[in-house]
Write a protein that holds these residues in place. Structure first.
Motif, PDB file in Angstrom:
ATOM      1  N   TRP A 173       0.869  -1.177   0.000  1.00 24.55           N
ATOM      2  CA  TRP A 173       0.000   0.000   0.000  1.00 24.55           C
ATOM      3  C   TRP A 173       0.913   1.236   0.000  1.00 24.55           C
ATOM      4  CZ3 TRP A 173      -5.261   0.803  -0.211  1.00 24.55           C
ATOM      5  CH2 TRP A 173      -5.716   2.084   0.104  1.00 24.55           C
ATOM      6  N   VAL A 174       0.696   2.123  -0.957  1.00 19.34           N
ATOM      7  CA  VAL A 174       1.548   3.307  -1.097  1.00 19.34           C
ATOM      8  C   VAL A 174       0.744   4.556  -0.746  1.00 19.34           C
ATOM      9  CG1 VAL A 174       2.888   4.735  -2.691  1.00 19.34           C
ATOM     10  CG2 VAL A 174       3.005   2.226  -2.843  1.00 19.34           C
ATOM     11  N   THR A 175       1.229   5.271   0.273  1.00 14.32           N
ATOM     12  CA  THR A 175       0.671   6.567   0.646  1.00 14.32           C
ATOM     13  C   THR A 175       1.651   7.638   0.192  1.00 14.32           C
ATOM     14  OG1 THR A 175      -0.448   5.648   2.590  1.00 14.32           O
ATOM     15  CG2 THR A 175      -0.083   8.030   2.561  1.00 14.32           C
ATOM     16  N   VAL A 176       1.196   8.515  -0.683  1.00 12.20           N
ATOM     17  CA  VAL A 176       2.009   9.646  -1.104  1.00 12.20           C
ATOM     18  C   VAL A 176       1.494  10.865  -0.347  1.00 12.20           C
ATOM     19  CG1 VAL A 176       2.687  11.165  -3.004  1.00 12.20           C
ATOM     20  CG2 VAL A 176       2.515   8.690  -3.377  1.00 12.20           C
ATOM     21  N   SER A 177       2.377  11.454   0.426  1.00 11.62           N
ATOM     22  CA  SER A 177       2.065  12.677   1.156  1.00 11.62           C
ATOM     23  C   SER A 177       2.961  13.768   0.581  1.00 11.62           C
ATOM     24  CB  SER A 177       2.313  12.467   2.650  1.00 11.62           C
ATOM     25  OG  SER A 177       1.913  13.598   3.384  1.00 11.62           O
ATOM     26  N   PRO A 178       2.484  14.433  -0.476  1.00 17.58           N
ATOM     27  CA  PRO A 178       3.345  15.377  -1.191  1.00 17.58           C
ATOM     28  C   PRO A 178       3.714  16.569  -0.316  1.00 17.58           C
ATOM     29  CG  PRO A 178       1.109  15.432  -2.072  1.00 17.58           C
ATOM     30  CD  PRO A 178       1.142  14.372  -1.029  1.00 17.58           C
ATOM     31  N   LYS A 179       4.973  16.933  -0.395  1.00 17.88           N
ATOM     32  CA  LYS A 179       5.468  18.115   0.308  1.00 17.88           C
ATOM     33  C   LYS A 179       5.809  19.138  -0.768  1.00 17.88           C
ATOM     34  CE  LYS A 179       5.434  15.701   4.166  1.00 17.88           C
ATOM     35  NZ  LYS A 179       4.727  14.505   3.773  1.00 17.88           N
ATOM     36  N   VAL A 180       4.787  19.830  -1.234  1.00 20.27           N
ATOM     37  CA  VAL A 180       4.914  20.698  -2.403  1.00 20.27           C
ATOM     38  C   VAL A 180       5.942  21.797  -2.174  1.00 20.27           C
ATOM     39  CG1 VAL A 180       3.680  22.276  -3.941  1.00 20.27           C
ATOM     40  CG2 VAL A 180       2.565  20.175  -3.139  1.00 20.27           C
ATOM     41  N   ALA A 181       5.967  22.393  -1.011  1.00 21.47           N
ATOM     42  CA  ALA A 181       6.890  23.503  -0.754  1.00 21.47           C
ATOM     43  C   ALA A 181       8.033  23.074   0.163  1.00 21.47           C
ATOM     44  CB  ALA A 181       6.125  24.670  -0.145  1.00 21.47           C
ATOM     45  N   MET A 182       8.415  21.799   0.103  1.00 12.15           N
ATOM     46  CA  MET A 182       9.440  21.311   1.015  1.00 12.15           C
ATOM     47  C   MET A 182      10.816  21.850   0.657  1.00 12.15           C
ATOM     48  SD  MET A 182       9.691  17.304  -0.107  1.00 12.15           S
ATOM     49  CE  MET A 182      11.213  16.764   0.596  1.00 12.15           C
ATOM     50  N   LYS A 183      11.682  21.866   1.654  1.00 15.26           N
ATOM     51  CA  LYS A 183      13.054  22.332   1.455  1.00 15.26           C
ATOM     52  C   LYS A 183      13.707  21.500   0.344  1.00 15.26           C
ATOM     53  CE  LYS A 183      17.214  23.330   4.084  1.00 15.26           C
ATOM     54  NZ  LYS A 183      17.864  23.270   5.394  1.00 15.26           N
ATOM     55  N   GLY A 184      14.441  22.159  -0.508  1.00 17.81           N
ATOM     56  CA  GLY A 184      15.076  21.470  -1.631  1.00 17.81           C
ATOM     57  C   GLY A 184      14.212  21.473  -2.870  1.00 17.81           C
ATOM     58  N   LYS A 185      12.910  21.703  -2.702  1.00 13.51           N
ATOM     59  CA  LYS A 185      11.951  21.823  -3.805  1.00 13.51           C
ATOM     60  C   LYS A 185      12.044  20.696  -4.828  1.00 13.51           C
ATOM     61  CE  LYS A 185      11.381  26.763  -3.345  1.00 13.51           C
ATOM     62  NZ  LYS A 185      10.454  26.915  -2.368  1.00 13.51           N
ATOM     63  N   LEU A 186      12.182  19.464  -4.353  1.00 12.48           N
ATOM     64  CA  LEU A 186      12.183  18.320  -5.261  1.00 12.48           C
ATOM     65  C   LEU A 186      10.785  18.148  -5.832  1.00 12.48           C
ATOM     66  CD1 LEU A 186      14.235  15.811  -3.088  1.00 12.48           C
ATOM     67  CD2 LEU A 186      15.031  17.054  -5.096  1.00 12.48           C
TER      68      LEU A 186
END
Length: 152
Positions: free
Chosen positions: A73-86
């Motif tokens: 089971w894959v949970t994607v919790s996007p960090k849109v403005a996270m440090k490094g901006k990946l």
């Protein structure tokens, strides 16, 4: 990583299961989370957990290729403005069984809408909003948005 090894550990997956005697705990669900677990190929580890009767879940930011078993089971919790901006990978969103968006303001809902544009999500993907503050407005926004869109 040790030295130049591309692996995530200096022991193999079967040794991890044995070392921690996971079967004695009668665990049925194991969650692998960060830092960023998908920096590594987790297929062998998930296979080892599944072999002893566990269901595997990973929680990822979606910024690395997801390498797990089909049953994970894959949970994607996007960090849109996270440090490094990946960037969040479209392939990660497409593989997701669940997308869990942290929400403080309407801007966070708008960022999720933008992120999902043009992405072919699974038909049964769960989209969940998670208030990230104790402020009643964040919780109210999540509830209102989820009711309007049939999200969780």
């Amino acid at each position: 990583k040790q030295g130049d090894s591309p692996t995530w550990s200096d022991v193999d997956a079967a040794e991890i299961v044995a070392m921690y005697q996971l079967q004695q705990f009668n665990a049925k669900h194991i969650v692998i989370t960060g830092g960023e677990p998908c920096e590594y190929d987790l297929t062998a580890l998930c296979e080892a957990f599944e072999a002893i009767g566990c269901r595997c879940q990973i929680e990822t930011s979606g910024t690395s290729e997801i390498r797990v078993t089909p049953a994970t089971w894959v949970t994607v919790s996007p960090k849109v403005a996270m440090k490094g901006k990946l960037p969040v990978l479209s392939s990660s969103l497409e593989r997701a069984d669940e997308i869990k968006q942290p929400v403080a303001t309407q801007k966070n809902v708008d960022q999720l809408d933008e992120l999902l544009q043009g992405v072919e999500l699974k038909g049964d993907v769960v989209i969940a909003l998670q208030p990230i503050s104790q402020k009643p407005r964040a919780t109210e926004l999540c509830i209102e948005t989820c009711i309007q869109r049939n999200w969780r």
